[in-house]
Design a protein around this motif. Structure first.
Motif, PDB file in Angstrom:
ATOM      1  N   LYS A 208       0.829  -1.201   0.000  1.00 29.50           N
ATOM      2  CA  LYS A 208       0.000   0.000   0.000  1.00 29.50           C
ATOM      3  C   LYS A 208       0.866   1.254   0.000  1.00 29.50           C
ATOM      4  CE  LYS A 208      -4.012   2.029   2.355  1.00 29.50           C
ATOM      5  NZ  LYS A 208      -4.969   1.869   3.488  1.00 29.50           N
ATOM      6  N   THR A 209       1.967   1.203   0.711  1.00 30.06           N
ATOM      7  CA  THR A 209       2.893   2.336   0.702  1.00 30.06           C
ATOM      8  C   THR A 209       3.467   2.542  -0.689  1.00 30.06           C
ATOM      9  OG1 THR A 209       3.482   1.947   3.009  1.00 30.06           O
ATOM     10  CG2 THR A 209       5.004   3.268   1.718  1.00 30.06           C
ATOM     11  N   GLY A 210       3.884   1.432  -1.318  1.00 26.76           N
ATOM     12  CA  GLY A 210       4.427   1.528  -2.663  1.00 26.76           C
ATOM     13  C   GLY A 210       3.408   2.048  -3.659  1.00 26.76           C
ATOM     14  N   MET A 211       2.176   1.578  -3.563  1.00 29.92           N
ATOM     15  CA  MET A 211       1.136   2.021  -4.490  1.00 29.92           C
ATOM     16  C   MET A 211       0.789   3.488  -4.279  1.00 29.92           C
ATOM     17  SD  MET A 211       0.563  -0.439  -6.499  1.00 29.92           S
ATOM     18  CE  MET A 211      -0.874   0.229  -7.339  1.00 29.92           C
ATOM     19  N   SER A 212       1.024   3.992  -3.087  1.00 37.64           N
ATOM     20  CA  SER A 212       0.782   5.414  -2.842  1.00 37.64           C
ATOM     21  C   SER A 212       1.681   6.285  -3.714  1.00 37.64           C
ATOM     22  CB  SER A 212       1.018   5.748  -1.364  1.00 37.64           C
ATOM     23  OG  SER A 212       0.119   5.038  -0.530  1.00 37.64           O
ATOM     24  N   PHE A 213       2.872   5.755  -4.058  1.00 36.52           N
ATOM     25  CA  PHE A 213       3.801   6.494  -4.907  1.00 36.52           C
ATOM     26  C   PHE A 213       3.382   6.469  -6.374  1.00 36.52           C
ATOM     27  CE2 PHE A 213       6.681   6.004  -1.306  1.00 36.52           C
ATOM     28  CZ  PHE A 213       7.374   7.215  -1.317  1.00 36.52           C
ATOM     29  N   LEU A 214       2.411   5.615  -6.726  1.00 36.59           N
ATOM     30  CA  LEU A 214       2.005   5.508  -8.124  1.00 36.59           C
ATOM     31  C   LEU A 214       1.501   6.838  -8.661  1.00 36.59           C
ATOM     32  CD1 LEU A 214       1.597   3.687 -10.562  1.00 36.59           C
ATOM     33  CD2 LEU A 214      -0.663   3.085  -9.668  1.00 36.59           C
ATOM     34  N   ALA A 215       0.806   7.594  -7.821  1.00 33.36           N
ATOM     35  CA  ALA A 215       0.306   8.898  -8.259  1.00 33.36           C
ATOM     36  C   ALA A 215       1.459   9.821  -8.641  1.00 33.36           C
ATOM     37  CB  ALA A 215      -0.525   9.533  -7.139  1.00 33.36           C
ATOM     38  N   GLN A 216       2.554   9.754  -7.890  1.00 32.33           N
ATOM     39  CA  GLN A 216       3.704  10.587  -8.220  1.00 32.33           C
ATOM     40  C   GLN A 216       4.346  10.130  -9.532  1.00 32.33           C
ATOM     41  OE1 GLN A 216       6.179  11.607  -4.892  1.00 32.33           O
ATOM     42  NE2 GLN A 216       7.999  11.865  -6.171  1.00 32.33           N
ATOM     43  N   ALA A 217       4.354   8.810  -9.771  1.00 34.47           N
ATOM     44  CA  ALA A 217       4.893   8.286 -11.029  1.00 34.47           C
ATOM     45  C   ALA A 217       4.077   8.804 -12.212  1.00 34.47           C
ATOM     46  CB  ALA A 217       4.904   6.761 -11.002  1.00 34.47           C
ATOM     47  N   ILE A 218       2.764   8.795 -12.067  1.00 37.50           N
ATOM     48  CA  ILE A 218       1.895   9.304 -13.136  1.00 37.50           C
ATOM     49  C   ILE A 218       2.176  10.783 -13.381  1.00 37.50           C
ATOM     50  CG2 ILE A 218      -0.502   9.801 -13.751  1.00 37.50           C
ATOM     51  CD1 ILE A 218      -1.263   7.238 -12.220  1.00 37.50           C
ATOM     52  N   GLY A 219       2.341  11.532 -12.309  1.00 36.20           N
ATOM     53  CA  GLY A 219       2.667  12.949 -12.457  1.00 36.20           C
ATOM     54  C   GLY A 219       3.986  13.162 -13.167  1.00 36.20           C
TER      55      GLY A 219
ATOM     56  N   THR B  58      -6.184   8.649   3.426  1.00 38.97           N
ATOM     57  CA  THR B  58      -6.098   7.547   2.461  1.00 38.97           C
ATOM     58  C   THR B  58      -5.164   7.936   1.310  1.00 38.97           C
ATOM     59  OG1 THR B  58      -7.925   8.353   1.092  1.00 38.97           O
ATOM     60  CG2 THR B  58      -8.480   6.950   2.996  1.00 38.97           C
ATOM     61  N   PRO B  59      -4.638   6.933   0.572  1.00 35.56           N
ATOM     62  CA  PRO B  59      -3.821   7.250  -0.603  1.00 35.56           C
ATOM     63  C   PRO B  59      -4.551   8.132  -1.606  1.00 35.56           C
ATOM     64  CG  PRO B  59      -3.545   4.945  -0.018  1.00 35.56           C
ATOM     65  CD  PRO B  59      -4.659   5.479   0.852  1.00 35.56           C
ATOM     66  N   TRP B  60      -5.884   7.942  -1.736  1.00 39.91           N
ATOM     67  CA  TRP B  60      -6.630   8.778  -2.675  1.00 39.91           C
ATOM     68  C   TRP B  60      -6.601  10.249  -2.257  1.00 39.91           C
ATOM     69  CZ3 TRP B  60      -7.630   7.199  -7.269  1.00 39.91           C
ATOM     70  CH2 TRP B  60      -7.869   5.842  -7.523  1.00 39.91           C
ATOM     71  N   GLN B  61      -6.651  10.513  -0.973  1.00 43.85           N
ATOM     72  CA  GLN B  61      -6.594  11.900  -0.512  1.00 43.85           C
ATOM     73  C   GLN B  61      -5.223  12.525  -0.741  1.00 43.85           C
ATOM     74  OE1 GLN B  61      -8.018  10.792   3.476  1.00 43.85           O
ATOM     75  NE2 GLN B  61      -9.674  12.283   3.238  1.00 43.85           N
ATOM     76  N   LEU B  62      -4.184  11.707  -0.713  1.00 43.15           N
ATOM     77  CA  LEU B  62      -2.834  12.198  -0.936  1.00 43.15           C
ATOM     78  C   LEU B  62      -2.499  12.341  -2.417  1.00 43.15           C
ATOM     79  CD1 LEU B  62      -1.000   9.973   1.705  1.00 43.15           C
ATOM     80  CD2 LEU B  62      -1.480  12.420   1.906  1.00 43.15           C
ATOM     81  N   THR B  63      -3.335  11.773  -3.283  1.00 45.98           N
ATOM     82  CA  THR B  63      -3.040  11.721  -4.720  1.00 45.98           C
ATOM     83  C   THR B  63      -2.800  13.088  -5.360  1.00 45.98           C
ATOM     84  OG1 THR B  63      -4.136   9.596  -5.075  1.00 45.98           O
ATOM     85  CG2 THR B  63      -4.000  11.080  -6.969  1.00 45.98           C
TER      86      THR B  63
END
Length: 492
Positions: A319-330, A377-382
């Motif tokens: 879940k921590t790793g997937m939280s970084f996915l938004a930054q990768a997309i950016g 949540t990760p969505w709020q941090l996105t």
């Protein structure tokens, strides 16, 4: 000094077929991915590794900092070894050593063995990374260098967010019952394939511009770097004894001695470890200091975000790793904007714009975490993470092209080693400094959120410094080349 300009591989010459040069670039980038992922991948896995192998909280820092410190200390020497023995040969040797060290990491049975294997990984990586920059500079004609370095930048940025995602997935998947060990063992097939590509596509001979290694200089700069970073990593756990401050202050004296020795060595007609004339080039010296500030802030931020997500929010490694996915997309969005033509029109302004956007993104993450509390949540941090990624993409795309545009062929080994060493030392300093702040505050009774917000404030200071230090760079790579060709000092 020795020079060997006879190239026997299609990719060695700027006039070689387009497909050979880009195939060679792909091999270089694959090796860079291995190195850069391993600089961050263990951060996500550190809590799991600590549970399995034991060890104190300093183990978490040393799994990352030991690798980064060894890499940073060895990069300057690694770059010079390429000048002496050939970039292709050193690239292959480093890649083979890195793959073997990865196997040792995966087989580690104690914290001490793992940290030792990570140090070996870092030393092997120090042979690989500067050779890549050097070969790119020599293989590509000037009109294609921007695109080549433009591909190099995204790899660095995307690896910084891809590492945590990959680590989280591999740990969660527990392939073949290996658990966290797979984050290192996965390097084995990748390393073998990259090594095969290196034998097939890389130029067999590139220009050699040095005849012997400056061993006293190597020892001096290595000692100075170790004296600076070691107390930063160990000081908190040891209670900051007097020797830690003495070591950091003493490192400045050793750096000064190194610099004076390099000047004297060059005046005596001998090959220095680092060519002093490089630092008279405003673009290069400005790139070093701005890069140091940038990588210190951003790499340290990645560490504390990972630690806050796991220790403060209770996220799993995946879940921590997937939280970084938004930054990768950016980051992909940011590089897409650059490839759409922003680089040619804005040049250095992209670095300034990127720094501002990263600041907004990091501040947004901190504000969201503060307002939402432990239930964030990760969505709020996105939104904040996406914005951070866009800024990273904008900033990194022109970074290497501008800094290295005015570097001559005979300087490229020293320049690549010094530039990548600064990048890695900034990362090590960020991990040490922000890790010390985070663990020091939480160990002193602070809530993880409060410690995270303090660390974010330090990151923002580094990004503000990056913004202003970037004014030392020329407005564009083209301007740097023009002024360099005229033998003049480029304007601000």
């Amino acid at each position: 000094m020795a020079h060997d300009k006879n190239a026997t591989s299609p990719g060695a010459q700027p006039g070689a077929p387009h497909r050979w040069r880009w195939a060679a670039l792909f091999v270089i980038l694959a090796a860079q991915v291995m190195d850069l992922l391993d600089a961050l991948i263990a951060t996500i896995a550190s809590p799991v590794i600590q549970t399995d192998l034991g060890g104190s909280s300093s183990l978490i820092q040393w799994i990352g900092a030991g690798y980064t410190l060894a890499l940073g200390v060895g990069l300057i020497t690694g770059g010079r070894l390429g000048d002496i023995y050939g970039h292709r040969r050193m690239f292959q040797l480093g890649l083979a050593g890195f793959t073997l060290a990865s196997l040792l990491c995966g087989l580690a049975s104690s914290p001490e063995m793992l940290v030792a294997a990570r140090v070996l990984q870092g030393l092997a990586g120090a042979l690989v990374i500067p050779q890549g920059l050097s070969m790119i500079k020599q293989m590509f004609p000037p009109q294609e260098l921007g695109a080549a370095f433009g591909a190099f930048g995204p790899v660095i940025a995307l690896s910084s967010v891809g590492g945590p995602i990959l680590a989280g997935w591999l740990i969660q998947a527990d392939l073949f019952g290996t658990g966290w060990r797979m984050i290192f063992l996965i390097n084995l097939p990748v390393g073998v394939l990259a090594l095969a590509g290196a034998f097939r596509f890389l130029p067999r001979q590139t220009e050699r511009t040095a005849s012997n290694l400056d061993i006293p200089g190597m020892l001096l700069v290595s000692a100075a770097l170790f004296m600076l970073i070691f107390p930063l990593v160990q000081g908190r756990e040891l209670g900051w004894p007097l020797w830690t401050f003495a070591s950091m202050i003493g490192s400045l004296a050793v750096f000064t001695a190194f610099w004076r020795y390099e000047i004297a060595r060059q005046r005596a007609g001998r090959d220095p470890l680092v060519i002093p004339g490089l630092f008279r080039k405003r673009a290069f010296s400005g790139g070093l200091v701005s890069g140091l500030a940038f990588f210190t802030g951003t790499v340290g931020y990645s560490l504390v975000f990972s630690m806050y997500a796991q220790f403060g929010l209770g996220y799993s490694p995946l879940k921590t790793g997937m939280s970084f996915l938004a930054q990768a997309i950016g980051t992909v969005i940011g590089f897409g904007l650059v490839n759409a033509g922003l680089n040619a029109r804005l040049g250095r302004k992209l670095i300034h714009l990127g720094a501002v956007i990263i600041m907004l993104g990091v501040a947004g993450v901190g504000l969201t975490a503060y307002l939402a509390g432990r239930g964030v949540t990760p969505w709020q941090l996105t939104p904040g993470l996406v914005l951070t990624g866009i800024g990273v993409g904008l900033l990194m795309a022109p970074f290497f092209d501008i800094i290295l545009a005015g570097v001559e062929v005979h300087e490229i080994g020293s320049a690549s080693g010094a530039l990548t060493a600064t990048q890695q030392i900034g990362g090590a300093f960020g991990i040490a400094a922000l890790g010390t702040i985070f663990f020091g505050l939480t160990g002193g009774g602070w809530a993880p959120l409060s410690a995270f917000l303090v660390a974010i404030s330090v990151t923002l200071v580094g990004l503000v410094a990056t913004f202003f230090l970037a004014f030392l760079l020329p407005r564009s790579a083209r301007e740097q080349q023009d002024w360099q060709g005229q033998g003049q000092t480029q304007p601000a």
